[in-house]
Design a protein around this motif. Structure first.
Motif, PDB file in Angstrom:
ATOM      1  N   LEU A  82       0.869  -1.169   0.000  1.00 55.02           N
ATOM      2  CA  LEU A  82       0.000   0.000   0.000  1.00 55.02           C
ATOM      3  C   LEU A  82       0.909   1.224   0.000  1.00 55.02           C
ATOM      4  N   VAL A  83       0.774   2.079  -1.016  1.00 53.00           N
ATOM      5  CA  VAL A  83       1.714   3.186  -1.208  1.00 53.00           C
ATOM      6  C   VAL A  83       0.950   4.502  -1.289  1.00 53.00           C
ATOM      7  N   THR A  84       1.434   5.503  -0.569  1.00 53.12           N
ATOM      8  CA  THR A  84       0.778   6.805  -0.521  1.00 53.12           C
ATOM      9  C   THR A  84       0.881   7.538  -1.849  1.00 53.12           C
ATOM     10  N   PRO A  85       0.032   8.539  -2.046  1.00 57.31           N
ATOM     11  CA  PRO A  85       0.293   9.493  -3.130  1.00 57.31           C
ATOM     12  C   PRO A  85       1.653  10.156  -2.887  1.00 57.31           C
ATOM     13  N   GLN A  86       2.154  10.828  -3.897  1.00 53.85           N
ATOM     14  CA  GLN A  86       3.448  11.491  -3.744  1.00 53.85           C
ATOM     15  C   GLN A  86       3.373  12.552  -2.649  1.00 53.85           C
ATOM     16  N   ILE A  87       4.389  12.553  -1.782  1.00 55.90           N
ATOM     17  CA  ILE A  87       4.471  13.521  -0.686  1.00 55.90           C
ATOM     18  C   ILE A  87       5.418  14.631  -1.122  1.00 55.90           C
ATOM     19  N   ASP A  88       4.889  15.794  -1.334  1.00 58.12           N
ATOM     20  CA  ASP A  88       5.654  16.885  -1.929  1.00 58.12           C
ATOM     21  C   ASP A  88       6.388  17.684  -0.854  1.00 58.12           C
ATOM     22  N   VAL A  89       7.398  17.054  -0.252  1.00 50.45           N
ATOM     23  CA  VAL A  89       8.263  17.720   0.724  1.00 50.45           C
ATOM     24  C   VAL A  89       9.703  17.616   0.240  1.00 50.45           C
ATOM     25  N   ASP A  90      10.552  18.506   0.722  1.00 48.69           N
ATOM     26  CA  ASP A  90      11.950  18.513   0.291  1.00 48.69           C
ATOM     27  C   ASP A  90      12.701  17.282   0.766  1.00 48.69           C
ATOM     28  N   ASP A  91      12.384  16.822   1.971  1.00 48.11           N
ATOM     29  CA  ASP A  91      13.177  15.757   2.575  1.00 48.11           C
ATOM     30  C   ASP A  91      12.281  14.903   3.466  1.00 48.11           C
ATOM     31  N   LEU A  92      12.052  13.645   3.073  1.00 49.71           N
ATOM     32  CA  LEU A  92      11.198  12.762   3.866  1.00 49.71           C
ATOM     33  C   LEU A  92      11.807  12.430   5.227  1.00 49.71           C
ATOM     34  N   SER A  93      13.117  12.615   5.377  1.00 51.68           N
ATOM     35  CA  SER A  93      13.750  12.302   6.657  1.00 51.68           C
ATOM     36  C   SER A  93      13.319  13.253   7.764  1.00 51.68           C
ATOM     37  N   LYS A  94      12.607  14.301   7.404  1.00 54.26           N
ATOM     38  CA  LYS A  94      12.083  15.236   8.401  1.00 54.26           C
ATOM     39  C   LYS A  94      10.676  14.834   8.857  1.00 54.26           C
ATOM     40  N   CYS A  95      10.191  13.691   8.361  1.00 55.27           N
ATOM     41  CA  CYS A  95       8.806  13.299   8.600  1.00 55.27           C
ATOM     42  C   CYS A  95       8.698  12.038   9.450  1.00 55.27           C
ATOM     43  N   GLN A  96       7.515  11.812   9.945  1.00 56.92           N
ATOM     44  CA  GLN A  96       7.172  10.569  10.624  1.00 56.92           C
ATOM     45  C   GLN A  96       5.756  10.183  10.214  1.00 56.92           C
ATOM     46  N   VAL A  97       5.436   8.908  10.392  1.00 57.93           N
ATOM     47  CA  VAL A  97       4.103   8.429  10.051  1.00 57.93           C
ATOM     48  C   VAL A  97       3.539   7.659  11.239  1.00 57.93           C
ATOM     49  N   SER A  98       2.304   7.945  11.581  1.00 60.12           N
ATOM     50  CA  SER A  98       1.611   7.254  12.668  1.00 60.12           C
ATOM     51  C   SER A  98       0.389   6.546  12.092  1.00 60.12           C
ATOM     52  N   PHE A  99      -0.013   5.449  12.732  1.00 63.88           N
ATOM     53  CA  PHE A  99      -1.139   4.667  12.219  1.00 63.88           C
ATOM     54  C   PHE A  99      -1.569   3.665  13.278  1.00 63.88           C
ATOM     55  N   TYR A 100      -2.694   3.026  13.029  1.00 60.65           N
ATOM     56  CA  TYR A 100      -3.208   1.975  13.899  1.00 60.65           C
ATOM     57  C   TYR A 100      -3.192   0.649  13.146  1.00 60.65           C
ATOM     58  N   LEU A 101      -2.820  -0.415  13.863  1.00 55.96           N
ATOM     59  CA  LEU A 101      -2.756  -1.749  13.275  1.00 55.96           C
ATOM     60  C   LEU A 101      -3.590  -2.724  14.089  1.00 55.96           C
ATOM     61  N   SER A 102      -4.132  -3.717  13.396  1.00 51.00           N
ATOM     62  CA  SER A 102      -4.827  -4.814  14.060  1.00 51.00           C
ATOM     63  C   SER A 102      -4.678  -6.067  13.217  1.00 51.00           C
ATOM     64  N   PRO A 103      -4.358  -7.204  13.836  1.00 52.62           N
ATOM     65  CA  PRO A 103      -4.329  -8.454  13.074  1.00 52.62           C
ATOM     66  C   PRO A 103      -5.745  -8.878  12.715  1.00 52.62           C
ATOM     67  N   VAL A 139      -2.387 -11.045  20.551  1.00 55.24           N
ATOM     68  CA  VAL A 139      -2.795  -9.640  20.638  1.00 55.24           C
ATOM     69  C   VAL A 139      -3.863  -9.404  19.578  1.00 55.24           C
ATOM     70  N   PHE A 140      -5.046  -9.036  20.014  1.00 56.51           N
ATOM     71  CA  PHE A 140      -6.159  -8.926  19.073  1.00 56.51           C
ATOM     72  C   PHE A 140      -6.905  -7.635  19.332  1.00 56.51           C
ATOM     73  N   ASP A 141      -6.213  -6.538  19.117  1.00 60.98           N
ATOM     74  CA  ASP A 141      -6.811  -5.227  19.331  1.00 60.98           C
ATOM     75  C   ASP A 141      -6.057  -4.226  18.475  1.00 60.98           C
ATOM     76  N   TRP A 142      -6.631  -3.047  18.294  1.00 65.09           N
ATOM     77  CA  TRP A 142      -5.947  -1.987  17.567  1.00 65.09           C
ATOM     78  C   TRP A 142      -4.865  -1.371  18.450  1.00 65.09           C
ATOM     79  N   THR A 143      -3.671  -1.208  17.906  1.00 67.34           N
ATOM     80  CA  THR A 143      -2.565  -0.565  18.613  1.00 67.34           C
ATOM     81  C   THR A 143      -2.002   0.550  17.746  1.00 67.34           C
ATOM     82  N   ASP A 144      -1.555   1.623  18.373  1.00 68.03           N
ATOM     83  CA  ASP A 144      -1.040   2.758  17.621  1.00 68.03           C
ATOM     84  C   ASP A 144       0.480   2.705  17.549  1.00 68.03           C
TER      85      ASP A 144
END
Length: 199
Positions: A82-103, A139-144
């Motif tokens: 799963l790949v995001t649209p293009q992120i129009d920033v100068d340097d991705l190393s200045k970024c972070q990504v947060s999300f929730y996961l569940s099995p 582990v069967f719950d959403w975790t951030d």
């Protein structure tokens, strides 16, 4: 065979941060989300795909919030991207990504690899892993989670989420993806109490 979905040309790049997507504005279920790129080797099966709310009592069967989430599957021979649209920033190393996961099932380990895609026409070949998140069996719950890109040295403009190919026949769900600049004061997550001393 390879299955690459090319986004509609009317879709815009991610021009400003923070960027948030919980996929609730998506209409077609069991399809790839609009304006995102996906890759899955099996032409007869579509992954990643939008999942709908089915049971509010089963974390892997309902989104973390709203009515939509994305599920990614890995099998003996296939893994899904799963790949995001293009992120129009100068340097991705200045970024972070947060999300929730569940099995999707609690009797198996589930894992996702987060990285950067530098060539959208060659998603699996240009994916550079940054971090791997493992959710242990039981582990069967959403975790951030939050993944920092501060050590990334490349020039890629797309974030990628990949079902871990080392785990066969597993499905993991992802929801509420947030891309932002790394804050000066980082959030503390998943800490645990180890011991204490009395005064």
């Amino acid at each position: 065979w390879s299955n690459v979905n090319v986004v509609n040309t009317s879709c815009l790049d991610i021009l400003t941060l923070p960027y948030f997507d919980n996929f609730d504005n998506q209409v077609a279920l069991d399809q790839a989300p609009e304006c995102w790129f996906t890759y899955y080797q099996d032409m007869n099966i579509r992954y990643p795909a939008l999942d709908k709310m089915t049971s509010a009592l089963t974390p892997g069967s309902h989104p973390y919030s709203g009515t939509r989430s994305i599920h990614l599957r890995s099998s003996v021979s296939d893994t899904s991207y799963l790949v995001t649209p293009q992120i129009d920033v100068d340097d991705l190393s200045k970024c972070q990504v947060s999300f929730y996961l569940s099995p999707k099932a609690k009797n198996k380990n589930a894992s996702i690899v987060v990285g950067v895609v530098s060539d959208i026409t060659n998603i699996n070949g240009s994916f550079e892993p940054i971090d791997t998140i493992i959710i242990n069996r039981g582990v069967f719950d959403w975790t951030d989670w939050t993944v920092s890109l501060e050590n990334y040295k490349g020039t890629g403009k797309h974030l990628g989420f990949v079902s871990d190919p080392s785990l066969n026949e597993t499905t993991i769900c992802i929801d509420n993806i947030l891309i932002e600049l790394i804050p000066t004061c980082k959030k503390t997550r998943h800490f645990k109490f180890v011991s204490h001393t009395s005064n």
